[in-house]
Motif scaffolding. Structure first.
Motif, PDB file in Angstrom:
ATOM      1  N   GLU A 446       0.828  -1.204   0.000  1.00  0.00           N
ATOM      2  CA  GLU A 446       0.000   0.000   0.000  1.00  0.00           C
ATOM      3  C   GLU A 446       0.867   1.260   0.000  1.00  0.00           C
ATOM      4  N   ASP A 447       1.885   1.292   0.853  1.00  0.00           N
ATOM      5  CA  ASP A 447       2.745   2.474   0.930  1.00  0.00           C
ATOM      6  C   ASP A 447       3.552   2.654  -0.363  1.00  0.00           C
ATOM      7  N   ARG A 448       3.985   1.517  -0.926  1.00  0.00           N
ATOM      8  CA  ARG A 448       4.732   1.590  -2.176  1.00  0.00           C
ATOM      9  C   ARG A 448       3.839   2.128  -3.299  1.00  0.00           C
ATOM     10  N   ALA A 449       2.609   1.653  -3.365  1.00  0.00           N
ATOM     11  CA  ALA A 449       1.674   2.112  -4.398  1.00  0.00           C
ATOM     12  C   ALA A 449       1.399   3.610  -4.265  1.00  0.00           C
ATOM     13  N   THR A 450       1.274   4.072  -3.036  1.00  0.00           N
ATOM     14  CA  THR A 450       1.027   5.497  -2.807  1.00  0.00           C
ATOM     15  C   THR A 450       2.183   6.334  -3.340  1.00  0.00           C
ATOM     16  N   LYS A 451       3.409   5.907  -3.069  1.00  0.00           N
ATOM     17  CA  LYS A 451       4.583   6.650  -3.550  1.00  0.00           C
ATOM     18  C   LYS A 451       4.687   6.577  -5.071  1.00  0.00           C
ATOM     19  N   MET A 452       4.426   5.415  -5.640  1.00  0.00           N
ATOM     20  CA  MET A 452       4.497   5.271  -7.095  1.00  0.00           C
ATOM     21  C   MET A 452       3.491   6.176  -7.795  1.00  0.00           C
ATOM     22  N   ASN A 453       2.303   6.292  -7.209  1.00  0.00           N
ATOM     23  CA  ASN A 453       1.250   7.085  -7.839  1.00  0.00           C
ATOM     24  C   ASN A 453       1.449   8.588  -7.697  1.00  0.00           C
ATOM     25  N   ARG A 454       2.489   8.969  -6.969  1.00  0.00           N
ATOM     26  CA  ARG A 454       2.883  10.384  -6.935  1.00  0.00           C
ATOM     27  C   ARG A 454       3.976  10.671  -7.955  1.00  0.00           C
ATOM     28  N   ILE A 455       4.494   9.615  -8.561  1.00  0.00           N
ATOM     29  CA  ILE A 455       5.592   9.730  -9.531  1.00  0.00           C
ATOM     30  C   ILE A 455       5.102   9.434 -10.945  1.00  0.00           C
ATOM     31  N   ASN A 456       4.203   8.449 -11.049  1.00  0.00           N
ATOM     32  CA  ASN A 456       3.663   8.022 -12.339  1.00  0.00           C
ATOM     33  C   ASN A 456       2.270   8.620 -12.528  1.00  0.00           C
ATOM     34  N   PRO A 457       2.118   9.598 -13.405  1.00  0.00           N
ATOM     35  CA  PRO A 457       0.807  10.235 -13.577  1.00  0.00           C
ATOM     36  C   PRO A 457      -0.218   9.269 -14.162  1.00  0.00           C
ATOM     37  N   LYS A 458      -1.465   9.519 -13.803  1.00  0.00           N
ATOM     38  CA  LYS A 458      -2.552   8.763 -14.427  1.00  0.00           C
ATOM     39  C   LYS A 458      -3.014   9.462 -15.711  1.00  0.00           C
ATOM     40  N   TYR A 459      -2.937  10.791 -15.695  1.00  0.00           N
ATOM     41  CA  TYR A 459      -3.433  11.567 -16.843  1.00  0.00           C
ATOM     42  C   TYR A 459      -2.336  12.486 -17.388  1.00  0.00           C
ATOM     43  N   VAL A 460      -2.126  12.436 -18.692  1.00  0.00           N
ATOM     44  CA  VAL A 460      -1.248  13.387 -19.382  1.00  0.00           C
ATOM     45  C   VAL A 460      -2.016  13.933 -20.580  1.00  0.00           C
ATOM     46  N   LEU A 461      -1.512  15.018 -21.145  1.00  0.00           N
ATOM     47  CA  LEU A 461      -2.198  15.651 -22.272  1.00  0.00           C
ATOM     48  C   LEU A 461      -1.788  14.968 -23.572  1.00  0.00           C
ATOM     49  N   ARG A 462      -2.415  13.854 -23.837  1.00  0.00           N
ATOM     50  CA  ARG A 462      -2.142  13.138 -25.083  1.00  0.00           C
ATOM     51  C   ARG A 462      -2.580  14.011 -26.270  1.00  0.00           C
ATOM     52  N   ASN A 463      -1.904  13.844 -27.392  1.00  0.00           N
ATOM     53  CA  ASN A 463      -2.207  14.699 -28.545  1.00  0.00           C
ATOM     54  C   ASN A 463      -3.657  14.574 -29.001  1.00  0.00           C
ATOM     55  N   TYR A 464      -4.225  13.383 -28.924  1.00  0.00           N
ATOM     56  CA  TYR A 464      -5.600  13.235 -29.392  1.00  0.00           C
ATOM     57  C   TYR A 464      -6.569  13.982 -28.483  1.00  0.00           C
ATOM     58  N   MET A 465      -6.242  14.070 -27.182  1.00  0.00           N
ATOM     59  CA  MET A 465      -7.089  14.806 -26.251  1.00  0.00           C
ATOM     60  C   MET A 465      -7.076  16.290 -26.589  1.00  0.00           C
ATOM     61  N   ALA A 466      -5.861  16.821 -26.812  1.00  0.00           N
ATOM     62  CA  ALA A 466      -5.748  18.228 -27.192  1.00  0.00           C
ATOM     63  C   ALA A 466      -6.500  18.492 -28.494  1.00  0.00           C
ATOM     64  N   GLN A 467      -6.388  17.549 -29.447  1.00  0.00           N
ATOM     65  CA  GLN A 467      -7.034  17.751 -30.740  1.00  0.00           C
ATOM     66  C   GLN A 467      -8.554  17.747 -30.625  1.00  0.00           C
ATOM     67  N   LEU A 468      -9.098  16.905 -29.761  1.00  0.00           N
ATOM     68  CA  LEU A 468     -10.549  16.907 -29.546  1.00  0.00           C
ATOM     69  C   LEU A 468     -11.017  18.267 -29.033  1.00  0.00           C
ATOM     70  N   SER A 469     -10.233  18.854 -28.118  1.00  0.00           N
ATOM     71  CA  SER A 469     -10.624  20.165 -27.587  1.00  0.00           C
ATOM     72  C   SER A 469     -10.490  21.244 -28.665  1.00  0.00           C
ATOM     73  N   ILE A 470      -9.500  21.080 -29.550  1.00  0.00           N
ATOM     74  CA  ILE A 470      -9.315  22.033 -30.650  1.00  0.00           C
ATOM     75  C   ILE A 470     -10.476  21.937 -31.635  1.00  0.00           C
ATOM     76  N   ASP A 471     -10.874  20.707 -31.976  1.00  0.00           N
ATOM     77  CA  ASP A 471     -11.982  20.514 -32.916  1.00  0.00           C
ATOM     78  C   ASP A 471     -13.269  21.145 -32.390  1.00  0.00           C
ATOM     79  N   ALA A 472     -13.507  20.972 -31.075  1.00  0.00           N
ATOM     80  CA  ALA A 472     -14.705  21.561 -30.469  1.00  0.00           C
ATOM     81  C   ALA A 472     -14.599  23.083 -30.438  1.00  0.00           C
TER      82      ALA A 472
END
Length: 522
Positions: A446-472
């Motif tokens: 549990e403690d290891r997972a907590t530390k890992m999840n502060r280092i490894n993001p769950k969400y990043v700005l993938r290009n397709y995400m940015a493009q969807l917002s641009i299209d809208a």
């Protein structure tokens, strides 16, 4: 904006271009040229960052004011200020390009707030003496990408410029998005970006290349005085210490890029900040599948100079160019060479520690380098999503079987049916080594997972995400810009209501313009 405290140190203390006509030209014996933004016809605020506004001394109420709209679209000049464009040179894709300068950026002013100084700069605000053959404007798609990405990087913990505001200009801008002879009109836009300063490696390169050594000395001493006040000693010692500071912060910045899978795409020396912060968000991208050879820049598609895996080496190369620019003040190569030679060694050591932390390994053993190299090779055997893989790695328990570990990261595989035979055998070997290594860690799962999840993001700005917002946004719908901005403020949190964004790049995005590789067109 009653609390905006103007303090224009740059223009007050450094040599200005005496020619105040806004004509494209070579500018000698000056570090900047006074120039006013092009007035937009009908500016409209799309989005503004409340936290950045607060950072520079602008209240939340003022963001909605007409004075905010006018000032940060370039329609009106802030009282007691004179906007200017900076002169600098640079190496572009490894080749000396001579004078470049702020071709589509105009610094509005410097401000002081809470004992900190910031430069407010408009990107896409019109022509300057450094615009060369361009118009100095920017379009909505590139402006959305810059606005969102700078803030996404900040919340990821990556050193970066910040974004204050994103506005439509109300004007049409002609652009050839693919450089294929098919230009089209697009919506014009302006971003206000914020940084301690926008001084670049190329700022010093320009002065040395022209043998303007008096200006070089003045500029370096100015930079140390205001941005590195901790540096002491005789002048030569200070210049070396300055170079060391820039090398250290640059190394830290690149380390963060590699940690989150960010690829800048245009690591020219004119795009490198002396503050060790990420600037100039053009054809950037995040790794989808883990591929060290990937670059998001179509201009770089042949030689892949600025590919993900080469970013540390390019940073060192760029620092070498900065060292050459500073050399005339020091007249001694060895201290600069020592810093350059230690750069990659120190980076490699820091990279190993960082990579182990992504794996949830917070101690060190003799076999760790082999474990890392094995994983980096295995990740490339079949398309494997970098963000999802490392995030889901925290789900693994010490007592898991190898079958369970593979099942917990299977969502990262783009083609799951490929994970058989030799590829499956390679994953089996790696996970067997990983589970043995996990057993040596004292932290609980549990403690290891907590530390890992502060280092490894769950969400990043993938290009397709940015493009969807641009299209809208092209259709007048800015809700997705706001949704992504909200999402990216907490990239390490689970945010179950945003789970749809924790997903691999969709197949339709593989070849869609703006979703895979991008040009420098803006």
């Amino acid at each position: 904006m009653k609390n905006l405290k103007i303090n224009n140190r740059f223009t007050a203390e450094l040599p200005a271009d005496p020619n105040e006509t806004n004509e494209v030209r070579q500018v000698a014996n000056a570090l900047f040229s006074y120039v006013n933004p092009t007035k937009p016809s009908n500016p409209q605020l799309i989005h503004a960052s409340k936290s950045v506004a607060e950072l520079v001394g602008i209240s939340e109420d003022e963001i909605q004011s007409e004075s905010f709209l006018n000032a940060f679209s370039g329609k009106e000049i802030l009282p007691e200020t004179r906007p200017y464009a900076m002169a600098y040179a640079g190496h572009q894709f490894g080749n000396w390009a001579g004078q470049l300068g702020d071709g589509r950026a105009i610094n509005l002013t410097e401000v002081e707030h809470d004992n900190s100084f910031f430069t407010l700069q408009l990107k896409g605000a019109g022509k300057t003496p450094y615009s060369r053959t361009a118009d100095g404007l920017a379009v909505l798609r590139s402006s959305i990408r810059e606005y969102l990405c700078a803030e996404a990087m900040y919340y990821l913990g990556v050193p970066t410029t910040r974004s204050l505001s994103l506005m439509l200009s109300g004007d049409e801008v002609l652009r050839d998005i693919l450089y294929n002879g098919n230009p089209a009109f697009e919506k014009g836009a302006i971003v206000c970006r914020v940084a301690p300063s926008f001084i670049r490696f190329g700022s010093f390169e320009l002065l040395t290349s022209r043998n303007e050594l008096k200006n070089l000395k003045q500029f370096v001493e100015y930079t140390i005085k205001y941005y590195f006040p901790e540096i002491k000693g005789d002048p030569k010692e200070q210049y070396v210490q300055f170079f060391q500071k820039v090398a250290d912060t640059t190394r830290e910045m690149i380390l963060h890029w590699q940690r989150v899978g960010f690829v800048h795409g245009v690591m020219n020396t004119d795009n490198m900040s002396i503050h060790g912060i990420t600037i100039d968000y053009g054809p950037y991208g995040w790794l989808e599948n883990y591929d060290p050879n990937w670059t998001p820049n179509t201009t770089d598609s042949q030689y892949r100079r600025y590919r993900f895996g080469n970013q540390p080496q390019i940073a060192q190369w760029n620092l070498y160019q900065l060292a050459n620019a500073l050399y005339p003040l020091i007249n001694e190569a060895k201290p600069l060479e020592d810093i350059l030679e230690s750069f990659i060694n120190e980076f490699d050591s820091d990279y190993k520690t960082m990579f182990l932390s992504k794996l949830g390994l917070f101690t060190s053993t003799e076999t760790d380098s082999e474990l890392i190299a094995n994983l980096e090779a295995t990740l490339q055997l079949s398309e494997t999503d970098m963000t999802i893989f490392f995030r889901n790695l925290s789900l693994i328990k010490k007592e898991d079987s190898i079958e369970n570990t593979i099942a917990k990261i299977k969502d990262a595989f783009y083609i799951p049916e490929e994970i058989t035979n030799t590829i499956l055998e390679n994953w089996t070997i790696w996970f067997s080594l990983y589970l043995k290594r996990l057993a040596t860690e004292v932290l609980s799962d549990e403690d290891r997972a907590t530390k890992m999840n502060r280092i490894n993001p769950k969400y990043v700005l993938r290009n397709y995400m940015a493009q969807l917002s641009i299209d809208a946004a092209d259709k007048g719908d800015f809700s997705l810009v706001d949704e992504l901005y909200t999402l990216l403020q907490k990239p390490y949190d689970e945010q179950p209501e945003m789970e749809k964004w924790f997903a691999k790049r969709p197949d339709w995005a593989r070849s869609k313009v703006g979703c895979s590789m991008l040009s420098c067109s803006s």
